[in-house]
Design an enzyme around this catalytic site. Structure first.
Site, PDB file in Angstrom:
ATOM      1  N   GLY A   1       0.849  -1.187   0.000  1.00 20.26           N
ATOM      2  CA  GLY A   1       0.000   0.000   0.000  1.00 20.26           C
ATOM      3  C   GLY A   1       0.888   1.241   0.000  1.00 20.26           C
ATOM      4  O   GLY A   1       1.072   1.901  -1.012  1.00 20.26           O
TER       5      GLY A   1
ATOM      6  N   CYS B   1      -5.599  23.140  18.637  1.00 19.15           N
ATOM      7  CA  CYS B   1      -5.247  23.538  19.999  1.00 19.15           C
ATOM      8  C   CYS B   1      -4.743  22.321  20.762  1.00 19.15           C
ATOM      9  O   CYS B   1      -5.348  21.914  21.761  1.00 19.15           O
ATOM     10  CB  CYS B   1      -6.454  24.142  20.681  1.00 19.15           C
TER      11      CYS B   1
ATOM     12  N   TYR C   1      -1.739   6.772   3.773  1.00 18.29           N
ATOM     13  CA  TYR C   1      -1.998   6.913   5.209  1.00 18.29           C
ATOM     14  C   TYR C   1      -1.887   8.373   5.633  1.00 18.29           C
ATOM     15  O   TYR C   1      -1.204   8.702   6.602  1.00 18.29           O
ATOM     16  CB  TYR C   1      -1.028   6.042   6.031  1.00 18.29           C
TER      17      TYR C   1
END
Ligand SMILES: *Cc1c(COP(=O)(O)O)cnc(C)c1O
Length: 400
Positions: free
Chosen positions: A265, A341, A370
């Site tokens: 992949g 944050c 990914y």
């Protein structure tokens, strides 16, 4: 970065950033090179979970023999994006509904992950009146330490994936003694580690083939998995497909009649994607300089999950549209953080970026696998990035 990605990163307006830029020409060139490294009787499946964008799946089409899917969602998505292509259905915890959908969809190979799954598949295939091929997924322990260099080892230790060799043997026996007339033992599957270089991958493949061909029953196919290394610290150093292909050629030559399959992949698609954004602010904090970019790890979670610095390039922009002063870096090195944050929202630490200014563009590489699809998009409710599939042909752009 490719010229197309460079030009587009500068051409997009601030409001159009951040954006994922996929260079489909680069993807095809890379996939063709990978494909050409393999001899007859080595099949290449793409593990869709690395990046299932339909344009990516389609661009890979001419270079792969099929696609590996690991959920009902991937199954439906891939079957729609690349209709009629062979699919192998793997992954732990397949539900009866997913297996039924796969049988209806005409999936031809099932990677069986447990004895329970074999029983379920046997009954559901019987009810559906289908005969399907089964590969028993084995979790082999390798005695020679070949998994030592792996970033994510799954083989030889407790995991929910596949079966211990004794259980896999039980499955192989059940598939050859007539218990399941609708299931045909096609072979063995193993995906033992991720992040291995070619020599280690080859040692793993040899061990899997030795185990599979030593079972005493005819085994037509051995799938030796994916997990080819991508070097995020040195993007130009790519997995040695030629050496791996030569090794696999020796293996097929030693086992006439055996088909090998690999299912990478990351190493297929990582190189074709970039995440382009702009610097919003430059500031100093306790002796370290920070560039805050539009977007962040909610779009590109890879550096946070893998704990690395995402490789990147700065494209300087001369104009500054605002009446207020433009902040600029005073140090040689700047840490690039996103808009979230949380202190975890760091894309790359201490990047050499002397003179970095707000408004400059930053383009993160190795964002083709990914990346977007493993990220927590909705955290803090910032807008989604744009998606651009750059091609030699007509432009393809999909909205957020
Ligand atoms: C994730 C996965 C792959 C692909 O792994 P990469 O590291 O992306 O090459 C292949 N096979 C299975 C079973 C997987 O789970």
């Amino acid at each position: 970065m490719t010229p197309a990605v460079h030009d587009r990163s500068l051409a997009l307006t601030s409001a159009e950033l951040p954006a994922y830029l996929y260079d489909l020409v680069a993807l095809r060139t890379h996939a063709a090179a990978v494909r050409s490294a393999f001899p007859e009787r080595v099949e290449l499946y793409y593990a869709a979970k690395a990046n299932p964008e339909p344009e990516i799946l389609a661009a890979l089409g001419p270079y792969v023999d099929g696609y590996e899917v690991s959920s009902g969602g991937e199954l439906a998505h891939v079957a729609k994006a690349v209709p009629g292509r062979p699919l192998a259905f793997g992954g732990p915890g397949k539900t009866p509904d997913e297996v039924t959908a796969a049988l209806e969809q005409g999936v031809e190979r099932f990677h069986v992950e447990s004895v329970y799954e074999l029983r379920m598949l046997g009954e559901l295939a019987r009810r559906a009146g289908r005969r399907v091929a089964v590969l028993a997924r084995v979790n082999l322990a390798l005695s020679d330490g070949s998994l030592a260099g792996s970033s994510l080892a799954m083989g030889g230790r407790p995991t929910p994936f596949g079966m211990d060799p004794e259980q896999a043997l039980e499955v192989v026996r059940a598939l050859t003694d007539g218990t399941y007339p609708n299931l045909e033992l096609r072979g063995v599957h193993a995906h033992l580690a991720s992040g291995l270089e070619a020599p280690e991958q080859l040692a793993v493949a040899e061990a899997i083939v030795a185990w599979a061909t030593g079972l005493g029953v005819p085994v037509a196919e051995v799938n030796v998995g994916g997990g080819m290394h991508v070097d995020y610290a040195d993007p130009d150093r790519r997995f040695d497909w030629a050496a791996y292909g030569e090794g696999l050629a020796r293996l097929t030559a030693a086992h006439p009649g055996l088909t090998l399959r690999i299912e990478p992949g990351r190493a297929l698609t990582a190189y074709c994607g970039w995440y382009a954004t702009e610097v919003l602010d430059v500031k100093r904090s306790h002796g370290e300089e920070f560039g805050v970019v539009r977007g962040g790890t909610h779009h590109l979670r890879t550096p946070a999950t893998k704990g690395h610095d995402q490789p990147c390039s700065v494209l300087t922009v001369d104009g500054w549209p605002h009446p207020w002063p433009r902040p600029a870096a005073e140090d040689e090195h700047v840490t690039l953080a996103g808009q979230l944050c949380t202190p975890k929202d760091v894309l790359a630490r201490r990047v050499p970026a002397a003179g970095l200014r707000a408004g400059d563009r930053v383009v993160f590489a190795l964002a083709g696998a990914y990346a977007w699809n493993i990220s927590h998009h909705d955290f803090l409710m910032h807008p989604r990035p744009g998606f651009h599939f750059l091609d030699a042909g007509p432009e393809v752009t999909t909205g957020p």
